[in-house]
Design a protein around this motif. Structure first.
Motif, PDB file in Angstrom:
ATOM      1  N   MET A 243       0.823  -1.252   0.067  1.00  0.00           N
ATOM      2  CA  MET A 243      -0.075   0.014  -0.115  1.00  0.00           C
ATOM      3  C   MET A 243       0.881   1.354   0.109  1.00  0.00           C
ATOM      4  SD  MET A 243      -2.757  -0.481   2.768  1.00  0.00           S
ATOM      5  CE  MET A 243      -4.474  -0.161   1.846  1.00  0.00           C
ATOM      6  N   GLY A 244       0.575   2.086  -1.007  1.00  0.00           N
ATOM      7  CA  GLY A 244       1.356   3.194  -0.988  1.00  0.00           C
ATOM      8  C   GLY A 244       0.811   4.532  -0.478  1.00  0.00           C
ATOM      9  N   SER A 245       1.336   5.379   0.032  1.00  0.00           N
ATOM     10  CA  SER A 245       0.680   6.582   0.672  1.00  0.00           C
ATOM     11  C   SER A 245       0.064   7.512  -0.505  1.00  0.00           C
ATOM     12  CB  SER A 245       1.634   7.365   1.579  1.00  0.00           C
ATOM     13  OG  SER A 245       2.631   8.128   0.555  1.00  0.00           O
ATOM     14  N   THR A 246      -0.808   8.173  -0.364  1.00  0.00           N
ATOM     15  CA  THR A 246      -1.158   9.124  -1.244  1.00  0.00           C
ATOM     16  C   THR A 246      -0.344  10.123  -1.895  1.00  0.00           C
ATOM     17  OG1 THR A 246      -3.543   8.909  -0.220  1.00  0.00           O
ATOM     18  CG2 THR A 246      -3.252  10.856  -1.646  1.00  0.00           C
ATOM     19  N   SER A 247       0.496  10.650  -0.912  1.00  0.00           N
ATOM     20  CA  SER A 247       1.663  11.591  -1.196  1.00  0.00           C
ATOM     21  C   SER A 247       2.651  10.981  -2.142  1.00  0.00           C
ATOM     22  CB  SER A 247       2.157  12.243  -0.228  1.00  0.00           C
ATOM     23  OG  SER A 247       2.800  11.145   0.687  1.00  0.00           O
ATOM     24  N   SER A 248       3.047   9.701  -1.897  1.00  0.00           N
ATOM     25  CA  SER A 248       3.936   9.216  -2.820  1.00  0.00           C
ATOM     26  C   SER A 248       3.067   8.688  -4.295  1.00  0.00           C
ATOM     27  CB  SER A 248       4.538   7.868  -2.324  1.00  0.00           C
ATOM     28  OG  SER A 248       3.631   6.727  -1.834  1.00  0.00           O
ATOM     29  N   SER A 249       1.912   8.361  -4.268  1.00  0.00           N
ATOM     30  CA  SER A 249       1.200   7.938  -5.428  1.00  0.00           C
ATOM     31  C   SER A 249       1.095   9.157  -5.948  1.00  0.00           C
ATOM     32  CB  SER A 249      -0.231   7.475  -4.980  1.00  0.00           C
ATOM     33  OG  SER A 249       0.079   6.168  -4.356  1.00  0.00           O
ATOM     34  N   ARG A 250       0.933  10.557  -5.660  1.00  0.00           N
ATOM     35  CA  ARG A 250       0.639  11.617  -6.130  1.00  0.00           C
ATOM     36  C   ARG A 250       1.799  12.281  -7.046  1.00  0.00           C
ATOM     37  NH1 ARG A 250      -0.468  15.567  -1.636  1.00  0.00           N
ATOM     38  NH2 ARG A 250       1.764  16.388  -1.586  1.00  0.00           N
ATOM     39  N   ASN A 251       2.908  11.535  -6.811  1.00  0.00           N
ATOM     40  CA  ASN A 251       4.146  12.054  -7.270  1.00  0.00           C
ATOM     41  C   ASN A 251       4.128  12.007  -8.822  1.00  0.00           C
ATOM     42  OD1 ASN A 251       5.375  12.949  -5.015  1.00  0.00           O
ATOM     43  ND2 ASN A 251       6.287  10.943  -4.656  1.00  0.00           N
ATOM     44  N   HIS A 252       3.265  10.856  -9.579  1.00  0.00           N
ATOM     45  CA  HIS A 252       3.081  10.696 -10.884  1.00  0.00           C
ATOM     46  C   HIS A 252       2.071  11.685 -11.423  1.00  0.00           C
ATOM     47  CE1 HIS A 252       0.307   7.635  -9.769  1.00  0.00           C
ATOM     48  NE2 HIS A 252      -0.208   7.818 -11.053  1.00  0.00           N
ATOM     49  N   VAL A 253       1.361  12.261 -10.684  1.00  0.00           N
ATOM     50  CA  VAL A 253       0.441  13.380 -11.144  1.00  0.00           C
ATOM     51  C   VAL A 253       0.838  14.553 -11.643  1.00  0.00           C
ATOM     52  CG1 VAL A 253      -2.009  14.492 -10.456  1.00  0.00           C
ATOM     53  CG2 VAL A 253      -1.474  12.207  -9.587  1.00  0.00           C
ATOM     54  N   PRO A 254       0.939  15.063 -12.991  1.00  0.00           N
ATOM     55  CA  PRO A 254       1.300  16.282 -13.450  1.00  0.00           C
ATOM     56  C   PRO A 254       0.845  17.514 -12.452  1.00  0.00           C
ATOM     57  CG  PRO A 254       0.378  14.903 -15.127  1.00  0.00           C
ATOM     58  CD  PRO A 254      -0.258  14.162 -13.763  1.00  0.00           C
ATOM     59  N   ASN A 255       1.600  18.394 -12.256  1.00  0.00           N
ATOM     60  CA  ASN A 255       1.221  19.482 -11.549  1.00  0.00           C
ATOM     61  C   ASN A 255       0.423  19.510 -10.062  1.00  0.00           C
ATOM     62  OD1 ASN A 255       2.447  20.248 -14.033  1.00  0.00           O
ATOM     63  ND2 ASN A 255       0.606  21.767 -14.486  1.00  0.00           N
ATOM     64  N   ALA A 256       0.790  18.344  -9.458  1.00  0.00           N
ATOM     65  CA  ALA A 256      -0.215  17.948  -8.480  1.00  0.00           C
ATOM     66  C   ALA A 256      -0.219  19.117  -7.203  1.00  0.00           C
ATOM     67  CB  ALA A 256       0.205  16.633  -7.833  1.00  0.00           C
ATOM     68  N   GLN A 257       0.790  19.486  -6.912  1.00  0.00           N
ATOM     69  CA  GLN A 257       0.871  20.508  -5.604  1.00  0.00           C
ATOM     70  C   GLN A 257      -0.019  21.758  -6.298  1.00  0.00           C
ATOM     71  OE1 GLN A 257       1.733  19.419  -2.766  1.00  0.00           O
ATOM     72  NE2 GLN A 257       0.868  21.518  -1.953  1.00  0.00           N
ATOM     73  N   GLU A 258       0.324  22.167  -7.361  1.00  0.00           N
ATOM     74  CA  GLU A 258      -0.338  23.325  -8.019  1.00  0.00           C
ATOM     75  C   GLU A 258      -1.649  23.044  -8.140  1.00  0.00           C
ATOM     76  OE1 GLU A 258      -0.844  25.613 -12.364  1.00  0.00           O
ATOM     77  OE2 GLU A 258       1.295  24.586 -11.726  1.00  0.00           O
ATOM     78  N   LEU A 259      -2.309  22.015  -8.561  1.00  0.00           N
ATOM     79  CA  LEU A 259      -3.589  21.872  -8.707  1.00  0.00           C
ATOM     80  C   LEU A 259      -4.301  21.666  -7.469  1.00  0.00           C
ATOM     81  CD1 LEU A 259      -3.423  19.172 -11.873  1.00  0.00           C
ATOM     82  CD2 LEU A 259      -4.507  21.689 -11.768  1.00  0.00           C
ATOM     83  N   LEU A 260      -3.658  21.114  -6.555  1.00  0.00           N
ATOM     84  CA  LEU A 260      -4.365  21.010  -5.140  1.00  0.00           C
ATOM     85  C   LEU A 260      -4.413  22.198  -4.547  1.00  0.00           C
ATOM     86  CD1 LEU A 260      -2.037  17.956  -3.500  1.00  0.00           C
ATOM     87  CD2 LEU A 260      -4.382  18.039  -4.174  1.00  0.00           C
ATOM     88  N   GLN A 261      -3.472  23.225  -4.852  1.00  0.00           N
ATOM     89  CA  GLN A 261      -3.580  24.587  -4.104  1.00  0.00           C
ATOM     90  C   GLN A 261      -4.838  25.277  -4.928  1.00  0.00           C
ATOM     91  OE1 GLN A 261      -1.452  25.600  -1.805  1.00  0.00           O
ATOM     92  NE2 GLN A 261      -2.281  27.479  -1.550  1.00  0.00           N
ATOM     93  N   GLU A 262      -4.799  25.308  -6.274  1.00  0.00           N
ATOM     94  CA  GLU A 262      -5.770  26.148  -7.029  1.00  0.00           C
ATOM     95  C   GLU A 262      -7.046  25.559  -6.823  1.00  0.00           C
ATOM     96  OE1 GLU A 262      -6.199  26.847 -11.940  1.00  0.00           O
ATOM     97  OE2 GLU A 262      -4.251  26.120 -11.014  1.00  0.00           O
ATOM     98  N   THR A 263      -7.298  24.131  -6.915  1.00  0.00           N
ATOM     99  CA  THR A 263      -8.608  23.681  -7.102  1.00  0.00           C
ATOM    100  C   THR A 263      -9.340  23.356  -5.921  1.00  0.00           C
ATOM    101  OG1 THR A 263      -7.960  21.478  -7.338  1.00  0.00           O
ATOM    102  CG2 THR A 263      -8.359  22.615  -9.239  1.00  0.00           C
ATOM    103  N   GLY A 264      -8.557  23.156  -4.580  1.00  0.00           N
ATOM    104  CA  GLY A 264      -9.065  22.636  -3.219  1.00  0.00           C
ATOM    105  C   GLY A 264      -9.597  21.330  -3.351  1.00  0.00           C
ATOM    106  N   PHE A 265      -9.159  20.412  -4.431  1.00  0.00           N
ATOM    107  CA  PHE A 265      -9.270  18.964  -4.125  1.00  0.00           C
ATOM    108  C   PHE A 265      -8.506  18.512  -3.233  1.00  0.00           C
ATOM    109  CE2 PHE A 265     -10.912  19.072  -8.840  1.00  0.00           C
ATOM    110  CZ  PHE A 265     -12.551  18.567  -8.427  1.00  0.00           C
ATOM    111  N   SER A 266      -8.669  17.336  -2.430  1.00  0.00           N
ATOM    112  CA  SER A 266      -7.726  16.814  -1.517  1.00  0.00           C
ATOM    113  C   SER A 266      -6.959  16.045  -2.624  1.00  0.00           C
ATOM    114  CB  SER A 266      -8.585  15.920  -0.690  1.00  0.00           C
ATOM    115  OG  SER A 266      -9.155  14.731  -1.344  1.00  0.00           O
ATOM    116  N   ALA A 267      -5.760  15.376  -1.914  1.00  0.00           N
ATOM    117  CA  ALA A 267      -4.676  14.469  -2.428  1.00  0.00           C
ATOM    118  C   ALA A 267      -5.419  13.285  -3.051  1.00  0.00           C
ATOM    119  CB  ALA A 267      -3.708  14.361  -1.672  1.00  0.00           C
TER     120      ALA A 267
END
Length: 194
Positions: A1-25
């Motif tokens: 089981m990988g963590s959400t933050s490590s799985s998120r690493n392959h999501v393009p622009n993840a940190q920017e999108l989280l900040q901009e849209t308010g979606f959770s990881a």
């Protein structure tokens, strides 16, 4: 089981999108998986026909218009960040959510949702909803359930009630004012992300 933050690493622009849209990881990761599912040939871009796999859109009488909202004029594909930014319009509004350093309203604000809805009617994107545009959307939504005469009557009444400057069309401000008492958050929220 990988963590959400490590799985998120392959999501393009993840940190920017989280900040901009308010979606959770977790939501962002789920959206990325959905995007990859729709991107049948793995090109990293979706075309309008890729959305045919979304059953709810296929069944929606204005599904084609909703899909069209993902593609501004002249744009034939949509990448993942754009996909997420569009879907952010459908996030439930969080009343107390402060956006650090935000210059614009979030997409899921009341105004953001209304602007998105307005563009579904403003087919020629001239900033006004004409009687012809309103009729076209009403025909798609109501289909054979009502007569052409009834559709004309509904459109006429809507224009009369909303058209405050009497130019025979509905501007965004008139559209917003006519929907003041409507719970737009309830009407434009996708709860599948819970």
């Amino acid at each position: 089981m990988g963590s959400t933050s490590s799985s998120r690493n392959h999501v393009p622009n993840a940190q920017e999108l989280l900040q901009e849209t308010g979606f959770s990881a977790a939501h962002l990761l789920r959206l990325y998986e959905r995007f990859e599912f729709l991107d049948r040939d793995g090109r990293g871009q979706l075309r309008p026909d890729d959305f045919e796999a979304v059953r709810e859109l296929a069944m929606n009488p204005i599904g084609g218009r909703i899909i069209g909202a993902f593609f501004p004029p002249g744009q034939e594909t949509v990448d993942f960040p754009t996909f997420v930014r569009i879907l952010a319009h459908f996030r439930p509004t969080e009343k107390n959510r402060a956006r650090d350093g935000a210059q614009t309203e979030p997409a899921n604000s009341r105004t953001g949702k209304l602007k998105f809805a307005f563009q579904l009617y403003d087919l020629d994107r001239d900033g006004k909803i004409s009687r012809a545009e309103l009729l076209q959307v009403l025909r798609a939504m109501m289909g054979i359930e009502v007569t052409e005469e009834q559709l004309q009557s509904i459109a006429e009444r809507a224009i009369q009630e909303a058209d405050l400057d009497r130019d025979d069309a509905i501007s965004f401000d008139e559209f917003r004012k006519s929907l003041e008492k409507v719970n737009i958050d309830h009407k434009m929220s996708i709860r599948f992300l819970k």
